[in-house]
Scaffold this active site. Structure first.
Site, PDB file in Angstrom:
ATOM      1  N   VAL A 248     -20.031   9.114  27.023  1.00  0.00           N
ATOM      2  CA  VAL A 248     -20.432   8.441  27.439  1.00  0.00           C
ATOM      3  C   VAL A 248     -20.869   7.061  26.595  1.00  0.00           C
ATOM      4  O   VAL A 248     -21.230   7.379  25.588  1.00  0.00           O
ATOM      5  CB  VAL A 248     -21.738   8.351  28.560  1.00  0.00           C
ATOM      6  CG1 VAL A 248     -22.199   6.595  28.968  1.00  0.00           C
ATOM      7  CG2 VAL A 248     -20.753   9.166  29.767  1.00  0.00           C
ATOM      8  N   GLY A 281     -31.217  14.964  27.425  1.00  0.00           N
ATOM      9  CA  GLY A 281     -31.902  16.077  26.600  1.00  0.00           C
ATOM     10  C   GLY A 281     -33.439  15.446  26.898  1.00  0.00           C
ATOM     11  O   GLY A 281     -33.549  14.583  26.847  1.00  0.00           O
ATOM     12  N   HIS A 455     -31.767  50.127  49.036  1.00  0.00           N
ATOM     13  CA  HIS A 455     -30.580  49.528  49.720  1.00  0.00           C
ATOM     14  C   HIS A 455     -30.762  48.914  50.826  1.00  0.00           C
ATOM     15  O   HIS A 455     -31.483  49.560  51.999  1.00  0.00           O
ATOM     16  CB  HIS A 455     -29.677  50.396  49.652  1.00  0.00           C
ATOM     17  CG  HIS A 455     -28.173  50.390  50.029  1.00  0.00           C
ATOM     18  ND1 HIS A 455     -27.288  50.157  49.391  1.00  0.00           N
ATOM     19  CD2 HIS A 455     -28.170  51.077  51.540  1.00  0.00           C
ATOM     20  CE1 HIS A 455     -26.617  49.547  50.659  1.00  0.00           C
ATOM     21  NE2 HIS A 455     -26.440  50.603  51.371  1.00  0.00           N
TER      22      HIS A 455
HETATM   23  P1  NAD Z   1     -29.589  19.594  27.323  1.00  0.00           P
HETATM   24  O1  NAD Z   1     -29.791  19.280  26.347  1.00  0.00           O
HETATM   25  O2  NAD Z   1     -29.305  20.924  28.055  1.00  0.00           O
HETATM   26  O3  NAD Z   1     -28.049  18.639  28.026  1.00  0.00           O
HETATM   27  C1  NAD Z   1     -27.828  18.084  28.041  1.00  0.00           C
HETATM   28  C2  NAD Z   1     -26.143  17.636  27.179  1.00  0.00           C
HETATM   29  O4  NAD Z   1     -26.513  16.161  27.539  1.00  0.00           O
HETATM   30  C3  NAD Z   1     -25.765  18.795  26.476  1.00  0.00           C
HETATM   31  O5  NAD Z   1     -24.512  19.231  26.892  1.00  0.00           O
HETATM   32  C4  NAD Z   1     -25.465  17.268  25.786  1.00  0.00           C
HETATM   33  O6  NAD Z   1     -24.077  17.582  24.850  1.00  0.00           O
HETATM   34  C5  NAD Z   1     -24.812  15.702  26.877  1.00  0.00           C
HETATM   35  N1  NAD Z   1     -24.833  14.241  25.992  1.00  0.00           N
HETATM   36  C6  NAD Z   1     -26.135  13.998  25.740  1.00  0.00           C
HETATM   37  N2  NAD Z   1     -25.435  12.919  25.431  1.00  0.00           N
HETATM   38  C7  NAD Z   1     -23.980  12.456  26.329  1.00  0.00           C
HETATM   39  C8  NAD Z   1     -23.025  11.489  26.636  1.00  0.00           C
HETATM   40  N3  NAD Z   1     -23.480  10.494  25.485  1.00  0.00           N
HETATM   41  N4  NAD Z   1     -22.180  11.337  27.012  1.00  0.00           N
HETATM   42  C9  NAD Z   1     -22.045  12.488  28.040  1.00  0.00           C
HETATM   43  N5  NAD Z   1     -22.864  14.149  27.416  1.00  0.00           N
HETATM   44  C10 NAD Z   1     -23.609  13.597  26.785  1.00  0.00           C
HETATM   45  O7  NAD Z   1     -30.752  18.624  27.794  1.00  0.00           O
HETATM   46  P2  NAD Z   1     -31.785  18.328  29.073  1.00  0.00           P
HETATM   47  O8  NAD Z   1     -30.237  18.916  30.428  1.00  0.00           O
HETATM   48  O9  NAD Z   1     -31.879  16.863  29.386  1.00  0.00           O
HETATM   49  O10 NAD Z   1     -33.145  19.617  29.378  1.00  0.00           O
HETATM   50  C11 NAD Z   1     -33.595  19.256  28.616  1.00  0.00           C
HETATM   51  C12 NAD Z   1     -34.665  20.564  27.863  1.00  0.00           C
HETATM   52  O11 NAD Z   1     -35.292  20.670  28.824  1.00  0.00           O
HETATM   53  C13 NAD Z   1     -34.176  21.735  27.271  1.00  0.00           C
HETATM   54  O12 NAD Z   1     -34.330  22.528  26.542  1.00  0.00           O
HETATM   55  C14 NAD Z   1     -34.449  22.093  29.305  1.00  0.00           C
HETATM   56  O13 NAD Z   1     -34.031  23.795  28.524  1.00  0.00           O
HETATM   57  C15 NAD Z   1     -35.058  21.913  29.497  1.00  0.00           C
HETATM   58  N6  NAD Z   1     -35.412  21.959  30.438  1.00  0.00           N
HETATM   59  C16 NAD Z   1     -35.686  23.824  31.145  1.00  0.00           C
HETATM   60  C17 NAD Z   1     -35.136  23.433  33.577  1.00  0.00           C
HETATM   61  C18 NAD Z   1     -35.273  25.026  32.922  1.00  0.00           C
HETATM   62  O14 NAD Z   1     -35.494  25.923  32.342  1.00  0.00           O
HETATM   63  N7  NAD Z   1     -35.155  25.755  34.530  1.00  0.00           N
HETATM   64  C19 NAD Z   1     -34.842  22.412  33.694  1.00  0.00           C
HETATM   65  C20 NAD Z   1     -35.388  21.573  33.343  1.00  0.00           C
HETATM   66  C21 NAD Z   1     -35.097  21.501  31.321  1.00  0.00           C
END
Ligand code: NAD
Length: 478
Positions: A248, A281, A455
């Site tokens: 994006v 992120g 089971h």
């Molecule tokens: P993430 O890093 O997992 O994913 C963000 C994604 O956005 C990446 O794959 C990146 O390539 C993409 N991205 C960034 N800029 C972009 C753009 N301009 N266009 C298209 N794609 C783009 O981050 P998240 O999902 O926000 O999570 C953040 C943190 O919070 C992580 O460390 C995660 O482990 C943690 N978290 C964990 C849980 C869980 O354990 N269930 C839940 C929520 C968050």
């Protein structure tokens, strides 16, 4: 500025890492205070931090509601059950979520009261290794509090993109995405990471056409790649429009829609949607956490430098949870570090085993894993063997009509020690606990193969995956 009595410990932040740490400190006889500035939608004080109020707990609560709605609409007929005129009131669903998280937040207050923890509703700033300036949320006079030990646990918040400015009306962050009171007909999400996928699972189940724009060419790089491939297949079958290699570059809101510009290998594209969620992120909450003269050492991304005991460069000051890079941003990692640090301060022997930290992605079906992935082990040149069992070969999966997914066990080819366990399937978040315990006890695949599983259950797939190493599986996997 007034001065208050010296505490043994002050914890800054009452998310999972902070509240667990404060409670453990108090249990160990330390005079403890916890400073937190969170407010709920009504402006009232609530403990639990982002994780409870705007993160995993809020998200999973909505996902459960969305799953229920989806099942009522799609899965009843085959069970011979007829229901008519099923509709959804999104605002009421959000209220239900808020009621639950408020009740859980109040439970933390009760625990603080029970353990005689001084709970201070204020914003904290570290002045030096022993002093914190507190600015009360109600606007009353600032003061300085002192402690022999300080634990920083302020968590993280969504990362902002300069080219997709969040207004929380049309372009929303992951917090506001859990508080939308109307259903967006067409929804785009920037980022198909953990948060993007969890939010897609909620809103697509409620009926939004959901497009995920992910800059990376590969899908979900953290889990075992076999699981990621399976996840991609399942999610796209469910209707997620997953666009990989789609970066994006701009997002503009019009009077009623958002226009999203993105680039992929084929060139530039434009998309008009009702809402855009930014899930690109998270960043640690360290801005303004320490006064410059405190000299708290941060890295270039704002994470606090810590040693393996969560100790910062300032004597007696610790940083736990999302603030450090000792492990992924996971609530249970923060909780363990909170307890670990409390026990260190109290002079107790304490350890933390990051090697057996489970990871979970709360989609439907869920993804969960512990230990190493196949690709990491192969890159290290480890001799490995792999046992896989699909859920569709278990009776329980058929009984519940959720047959998708698999369990994959990876063991050392010579010693038979379990090195990694990877699951995609319904209740993967619960099933993984067995694998975590097994790895914590240094189990082998033989241990799994000899452990009797009830089971019919989903957990039988563990047993069968272990038997698959020896080609002794009792069920027909295909
Ligand atoms: P993430 O890093 O997992 O994913 C963000 C994604 O956005 C990446 O794959 C990146 O390539 C993409 N991205 C960034 N800029 C972009 C753009 N301009 N266009 C298209 N794609 C783009 O981050 P998240 O999902 O926000 O999570 C953040 C943190 O919070 C992580 O460390 C995660 O482990 C943690 N978290 C964990 C849980 C869980 O354990 N269930 C839940 C929520 C968050």
């Amino acid at each position: 500025m007034s001065k208050s009595p010296i505490y043994d410990v002050i914890v800054v932040g009452a998310g999972p890492a902070g509240y667990s740490s404060a409670i453990r400190c108090a249990q160990l006889g330390l005079k403890t205070a916890c400073i937190d500035n969170w407010r709920n939608k009504q402006g009232q004080r609530i403990l639990g931090g982002a994780h409870l109020n705007s993160g995993c707990v809020a998200s999973i609560t909505l996902l459960e509601s969305a799953k229920l709605y989806h099942a009522l609409n799609h899965d009843l007929k085959k069970h011979g059950i007829h229901a008519e005129n099923i509709s959804v009131d999104i605002a009421a669903m959000i209220d239900h979520k808020d009621t639950i998280i408020d009740a859980l937040g109040h439970r933390i207050t009760e625990l603080f009261n029970h353990h005689k923890i001084d709970s201070i509703h204020a914003t904290a700033k570290l002045l030096n290794a022993r002093q914190i300036r507190i600015s009360p949320v109600d606007g009353s006079e600032t003061s300085v509090v002192e402690a022999k030990h300080i634990i920083l646990a302020t968590g993280s918040s969504p990362m902002q993109l300069p080219y997709a400015k969040v207004d929380n009306e049309f372009i929303v962050d992951s917090f506001a995405a859990l508080n939308m009171t109307t259903l967006p007909k067409k929804l785009a999400i920037i980022g198909a990471g953990v948060i993007g996928l969890e939010l897609a699972s909620i809103w697509s189940r409620l009926g939004s056409e959901t497009i995920l724009l992910e800059a990376q060419e590969s899908f979900l790089s953290l889990p075992d790649q076999q699981i990621s491939r399976e996840a991609y297949r399942i999610y796209t079958q469910q209707g997620f429009d997953l666009r990989l290699g789609a970066r994006v570059t701009a997002a503009k809101k019009g009077s009623k829609k958002v226009t999203v510009e993105y680039q992929d290998q084929e060139g530039s594209h434009s998309l008009r949607v009702d809402k855009l969620i930014v899930a690109s992120g998270r960043k640690p909450n360290t801005e303004n956490l320490a006064a410059p003269e405190a000299n708290l050492l941060l890295d270039e991304n704002g994470y606090v430098y810590v040693d393996e005991n969560c100790r910062t460069n300032l004597p007696g000051v610790y940083a736990i949870g999302d603030l450090n890079l000792l492990g992924p941003m996971l609530a249970h990692k923060g909780i363990e570090e909170g307890v670990f640090v409390a026990e260190q301060i109290a002079g107790r022997h304490s350890t933390i085993n990051y090697d057996t930290l489970p990871s979970v992605i709360y989609t439907d079906p869920e993804i969960a894993w512990v230990g190493q992935t196949e690709q990491a082990l192969r890159a290290m040149g480890e001799p490995i063997k792999i046992g896989i069992f699909p859920f569709h070969a278990t009776a329980r999966a058929h009984a519940s009509d959720r047959t998708e997914g698999l369990i994959k066990l990876i063991a050392h080819a010579d010693s038979d020690a379990l090195l990694g366990v990877h699951i995609i399937g319904v209740q993967a978040s619960e099933l993984i606990a067995e694998a975590v315990l097994a790895m914590e006890f240094s189990a082998s695949s033989e241990d799994f193969a000899r452990t009797i599983h009830a089971h019919p259950t989903r957990s039988e797939a563990f047993h069968e995956a272990a038997l698959a190493f020896k080609k002794k599986t009792l069920h027909i996997p295909n």
